[in-house]
Write a protein that holds these residues in place. Structure first.
Motif, PDB file in Angstrom:
ATOM      1  N   LEU A  57      -8.953   0.896   1.784  1.00 27.30           N
ATOM      2  CA  LEU A  57      -8.653   0.022   2.912  1.00 27.30           C
ATOM      3  C   LEU A  57      -7.540  -0.971   2.575  1.00 27.30           C
ATOM      4  O   LEU A  57      -6.615  -1.175   3.346  1.00 27.30           O
ATOM      5  CB  LEU A  57      -9.922  -0.732   3.314  1.00 27.30           C
ATOM      6  CG  LEU A  57      -9.770  -2.002   4.123  1.00 27.30           C
ATOM      7  CD1 LEU A  57      -9.356  -1.663   5.540  1.00 27.30           C
ATOM      8  CD2 LEU A  57     -11.058  -2.772   4.123  1.00 27.30           C
ATOM      9  N   LEU A  58      -7.638  -1.588   1.398  1.00 29.53           N
ATOM     10  CA  LEU A  58      -6.698  -2.629   1.002  1.00 29.53           C
ATOM     11  C   LEU A  58      -5.484  -2.084   0.254  1.00 29.53           C
ATOM     12  O   LEU A  58      -4.603  -2.848  -0.128  1.00 29.53           O
ATOM     13  CB  LEU A  58      -7.414  -3.671   0.138  1.00 29.53           C
ATOM     14  CG  LEU A  58      -8.602  -4.371   0.800  1.00 29.53           C
ATOM     15  CD1 LEU A  58      -9.347  -5.224  -0.200  1.00 29.53           C
ATOM     16  CD2 LEU A  58      -8.142  -5.203   1.980  1.00 29.53           C
ATOM     17  N   GLU A  59      -5.474  -0.761   0.033  1.00 31.92           N
ATOM     18  CA  GLU A  59      -4.400  -0.093  -0.698  1.00 31.92           C
ATOM     19  C   GLU A  59      -4.226  -0.686  -2.098  1.00 31.92           C
ATOM     20  O   GLU A  59      -3.128  -1.000  -2.532  1.00 31.92           O
ATOM     21  CB  GLU A  59      -3.092  -0.129   0.088  1.00 31.92           C
ATOM     22  CG  GLU A  59      -3.160   0.642   1.383  1.00 31.92           C
ATOM     23  CD  GLU A  59      -1.867   0.625   2.164  1.00 31.92           C
ATOM     24  OE1 GLU A  59      -0.865   0.082   1.685  1.00 31.92           O
ATOM     25  OE2 GLU A  59      -1.880   1.166   3.285  1.00 31.92           O
ATOM     26  N   ILE A  60      -5.365  -0.850  -2.779  1.00 28.58           N
ATOM     27  CA  ILE A  60      -5.405  -1.365  -4.148  1.00 28.58           C
ATOM     28  C   ILE A  60      -6.313  -0.435  -4.945  1.00 28.58           C
ATOM     29  O   ILE A  60      -7.338   0.023  -4.439  1.00 28.58           O
ATOM     30  CB  ILE A  60      -5.976  -2.802  -4.182  1.00 28.58           C
ATOM     31  CG1 ILE A  60      -5.081  -3.751  -3.387  1.00 28.58           C
ATOM     32  CG2 ILE A  60      -6.150  -3.300  -5.608  1.00 28.58           C
ATOM     33  CD1 ILE A  60      -5.649  -5.148  -3.238  1.00 28.58           C
ATOM     34  N   ASP A  61      -5.957  -0.174  -6.198  1.00 26.66           N
ATOM     35  CA  ASP A  61      -6.804   0.653  -7.061  1.00 26.66           C
ATOM     36  C   ASP A  61      -8.170  -0.023  -7.191  1.00 26.66           C
ATOM     37  O   ASP A  61      -8.254  -1.209  -7.517  1.00 26.66           O
ATOM     38  CB  ASP A  61      -6.139   0.819  -8.423  1.00 26.66           C
ATOM     39  CG  ASP A  61      -6.919   1.730  -9.340  1.00 26.66           C
ATOM     40  OD1 ASP A  61      -7.739   2.526  -8.842  1.00 26.66           O
ATOM     41  OD2 ASP A  61      -6.712   1.649 -10.561  1.00 26.66           O
ATOM     42  N   SER A  62      -9.234   0.713  -6.931  1.00 30.86           N
ATOM     43  CA  SER A  62     -10.583   0.126  -6.932  1.00 30.86           C
ATOM     44  C   SER A  62     -10.996  -0.390  -8.310  1.00 30.86           C
ATOM     45  O   SER A  62     -11.883  -1.237  -8.408  1.00 30.86           O
ATOM     46  CB  SER A  62     -11.601   1.128  -6.411  1.00 30.86           C
ATOM     47  OG  SER A  62     -11.654   2.260  -7.232  1.00 30.86           O
ATOM     48  N   ASP A  63     -10.371   0.081  -9.384  1.00 31.92           N
ATOM     49  CA  ASP A  63     -10.686  -0.429 -10.723  1.00 31.92           C
ATOM     50  C   ASP A  63     -10.314  -1.902 -10.881  1.00 31.92           C
ATOM     51  O   ASP A  63     -10.859  -2.594 -11.727  1.00 31.92           O
ATOM     52  CB  ASP A  63      -9.967   0.394 -11.794  1.00 31.92           C
ATOM     53  CG  ASP A  63     -10.503   1.809 -11.881  1.00 31.92           C
ATOM     54  OD1 ASP A  63     -11.653   2.035 -11.430  1.00 31.92           O
ATOM     55  OD2 ASP A  63      -9.789   2.684 -12.402  1.00 31.92           O
ATOM     56  N   VAL A  64      -9.414  -2.387 -10.051  1.00 29.74           N
ATOM     57  CA  VAL A  64      -9.018  -3.801 -10.089  1.00 29.74           C
ATOM     58  C   VAL A  64     -10.191  -4.694  -9.683  1.00 29.74           C
ATOM     59  O   VAL A  64     -10.325  -5.821 -10.163  1.00 29.74           O
ATOM     60  CB  VAL A  64      -7.807  -4.039  -9.155  1.00 29.74           C
ATOM     61  CG1 VAL A  64      -7.501  -5.504  -8.985  1.00 29.74           C
ATOM     62  CG2 VAL A  64      -6.595  -3.291  -9.661  1.00 29.74           C
ATOM     63  N   PHE A  65     -11.074  -4.182  -8.817  1.00 30.34           N
ATOM     64  CA  PHE A  65     -12.167  -4.993  -8.285  1.00 30.34           C
ATOM     65  C   PHE A  65     -13.330  -5.168  -9.260  1.00 30.34           C
ATOM     66  O   PHE A  65     -14.090  -6.124  -9.135  1.00 30.34           O
ATOM     67  CB  PHE A  65     -12.707  -4.378  -6.994  1.00 30.34           C
ATOM     68  CG  PHE A  65     -11.700  -4.292  -5.889  1.00 30.34           C
ATOM     69  CD1 PHE A  65     -10.864  -5.343  -5.614  1.00 30.34           C
ATOM     70  CD2 PHE A  65     -11.599  -3.151  -5.123  1.00 30.34           C
ATOM     71  CE1 PHE A  65      -9.930  -5.269  -4.602  1.00 30.34           C
ATOM     72  CE2 PHE A  65     -10.680  -3.054  -4.102  1.00 30.34           C
ATOM     73  CZ  PHE A  65      -9.836  -4.120  -3.838  1.00 30.34           C
TER      74      PHE A  65
END
Length: 89
Positions: A57-65
């Motif tokens: 959704l946010l166009e960010i790699d989920s590993d960042v979260f």
């Protein structure tokens, strides 16, 4: 609902703080409504599949979260779920 503004998390920002900032910048009434419009529920910590959906959704790699969430084995009593606001605002 599509995002008007795309943001990146700050290095020292929590996931909750980042999601609040994204929802405010995209003119959502609150965090619960923002997440609900994408079929997600507000949680203290998100599962891997939910993080993947957030990442898409946010166009960010989920590993960042992952490091932005509270550690499940933290000994800090203030991170215990009963002390945190679960209403999403």
């Amino acid at each position: 609902m599509s995002l008007i503004v795309r943001l990146q998390p700050y290095p020292d920002e929590s996931l909750h703080g980042f999601l609040l900032r994204v929802s405010e910048r995209n003119f959502a009434p609150n965090l619960k409504a923002f997440l609900g419009s994408y079929g997600l529920k507000y949680r203290l910590t998100f599962r891997e599949d939910e993080l993947a959906k957030l990442g898409k959704l946010l166009e960010i790699d989920s590993d960042v979260f992952i490091p932005l969430q509270p550690a499940p084995d933290s000994c800090n009593p203030l991170l215990h779920p009963k002390y945190l606001d679960r209403r999403g605002h």
